[in-house]
Design a protein around this motif. Sequence first.
Motif, PDB file in Angstrom:
ATOM      1  N   ASN A  46       0.820  -1.214   0.000  1.00 50.98           N
ATOM      2  CA  ASN A  46       0.000   0.000   0.000  1.00 50.98           C
ATOM      3  C   ASN A  46       0.854   1.264   0.000  1.00 50.98           C
ATOM      4  O   ASN A  46       0.476   2.276  -0.609  1.00 50.98           O
ATOM      5  CB  ASN A  46      -0.932  -0.004   1.214  1.00 50.98           C
ATOM      6  CG  ASN A  46      -2.001  -1.075   1.108  1.00 50.98           C
ATOM      7  OD1 ASN A  46      -2.433  -1.426   0.020  1.00 50.98           O
ATOM      8  ND2 ASN A  46      -2.413  -1.621   2.240  1.00 50.98           N
ATOM      9  N   LEU A  70      -7.658   4.602  -2.004  1.00 49.67           N
ATOM     10  CA  LEU A  70      -7.818   3.165  -1.791  1.00 49.67           C
ATOM     11  C   LEU A  70      -6.618   2.594  -1.045  1.00 49.67           C
ATOM     12  O   LEU A  70      -6.777   1.819  -0.085  1.00 49.67           O
ATOM     13  CB  LEU A  70      -7.992   2.468  -3.144  1.00 49.67           C
ATOM     14  CG  LEU A  70      -8.126   0.941  -3.139  1.00 49.67           C
ATOM     15  CD1 LEU A  70      -9.333   0.504  -2.324  1.00 49.67           C
ATOM     16  CD2 LEU A  70      -8.233   0.408  -4.562  1.00 49.67           C
ATOM     17  N   ASP A  74      -6.751   1.085   2.713  1.00 48.60           N
ATOM     18  CA  ASP A  74      -6.260  -0.281   2.964  1.00 48.60           C
ATOM     19  C   ASP A  74      -5.299  -0.308   4.145  1.00 48.60           C
ATOM     20  O   ASP A  74      -5.378  -1.182   5.020  1.00 48.60           O
ATOM     21  CB  ASP A  74      -5.549  -0.830   1.719  1.00 48.60           C
ATOM     22  CG  ASP A  74      -6.521  -1.267   0.629  1.00 48.60           C
ATOM     23  OD1 ASP A  74      -7.669  -1.587   0.968  1.00 48.60           O
ATOM     24  OD2 ASP A  74      -6.112  -1.286  -0.542  1.00 48.60           O
ATOM     25  N   VAL A 114     -12.672   1.584   1.047  1.00 47.47           N
ATOM     26  CA  VAL A 114     -12.101   0.623   0.100  1.00 47.47           C
ATOM     27  C   VAL A 114     -13.165   0.204  -0.915  1.00 47.47           C
ATOM     28  O   VAL A 114     -12.927   0.220  -2.136  1.00 47.47           O
ATOM     29  CB  VAL A 114     -11.541  -0.608   0.845  1.00 47.47           C
ATOM     30  CG1 VAL A 114     -11.188  -1.719  -0.146  1.00 47.47           C
ATOM     31  CG2 VAL A 114     -10.319  -0.228   1.664  1.00 47.47           C
ATOM     32  N   LEU A 294      -7.204  -6.389   1.666  1.00 46.33           N
ATOM     33  CA  LEU A 294      -6.662  -5.060   1.926  1.00 46.33           C
ATOM     34  C   LEU A 294      -5.161  -5.004   1.659  1.00 46.33           C
ATOM     35  O   LEU A 294      -4.594  -3.922   1.494  1.00 46.33           O
ATOM     36  CB  LEU A 294      -6.921  -4.662   3.385  1.00 46.33           C
ATOM     37  CG  LEU A 294      -8.373  -4.682   3.857  1.00 46.33           C
ATOM     38  CD1 LEU A 294      -8.443  -4.464   5.365  1.00 46.33           C
ATOM     39  CD2 LEU A 294      -9.189  -3.619   3.128  1.00 46.33           C
TER      40      LEU A 294
END
Length: 354
Positions: A46, A70, A74, A114, A294
């Motif tokens: 991420n 996003l 996450d 998300v 995630l």
Amino acid sequence: MNETYIDNSYLNCTFTLSVHNDLEEFIRYIYMIIYPIIFIIGLIGNLLSSLVFSITELSQNSCGIYFLLLAISDSIALIGGLHHCLTIGYNISIPYAIYCRTRNFLVYTSTDMVSWMIVAISVDRFLKVKFPFKSRIHCTNKLNIKVAGCITIILIVKNIHLASKFIGDFTLDAADNCDPNPAYPSYVHFFENIWPWIDLTTFVLLPFIIVTSCNIFIINDQHKRRLKFGHRNFDRSLTKFLLISSLSLITCNFPVSITIIVYPYISQIYGKSEHYDEVGFIFDILRIPSYATLALNFYLYYYSSSIFRHQALLLFKRLCRIRVHSNEMNILSMGIIQVQSPRQSNLREQTVEK
């Protein structure tokens, strides 16, 4: 006869308790070992996604703000998931009301973000396919920032009650200190019987319906383009990404959301810490794939999109202070042109010819 019955009952209870203890021990090791791995892989991925969509050419893409949010959402959700790693895996309780309220609010809001960022990406793609010329004018970075801001505000309002005094169970037999406060029975009833349906609808069902509808149209349009123009105009990477994202949204999050709804009705130990049953085990197991989704978005992008791979490699070389050769820059430029609409590409080709 009575003694035999008592002996059998005692043996059954002992066997059941042994099975429950085995399940509890197994799930403890899952959260002690597996979740930290998911957390580390996800946090690295991420972070890289955030960098790719904030400092590379992809930050200029109209969906860049959605992908950036996003990745941030996450990460926040994964950090919030450490609560289960500590309480289930390491038996560490954190009996602080402010911690529970902050954690619950951030986890629910980030996981909702998300889902709705995937919705926003799918709708943006749908508009660009359905209205290629109008979308050039209206689907801009400025508009998408406003849309993202509106979505964020709506989700904050939806989840704000989780940051209130209604959250926090510090009774001696509480299974989790971050459960609803038993001093407010009306809210406990709402949280256990009504809130799960609201959360299921906004977190999984409505996003899945919108994403699936958009994806069906996009994939159908891509299929028609393939039949009309040949294989070269069939964007397999886009199709692959949209399919995987929508399927993971429903397959990894729908089961745990349903379990949250039925858990109070089928478990005898819901909200209590004395025992552990099969329903609690299933609930804790189903959280793992939900957390895994995630953590895997960066790797999904890297696998499904050649343009993202090029930008990620460019980012790696920047981070490692490796000089990028001119031919790689040309490849990246060609990749950016391919993301543009057909009309933009034609204008660029006409300009080059002139």
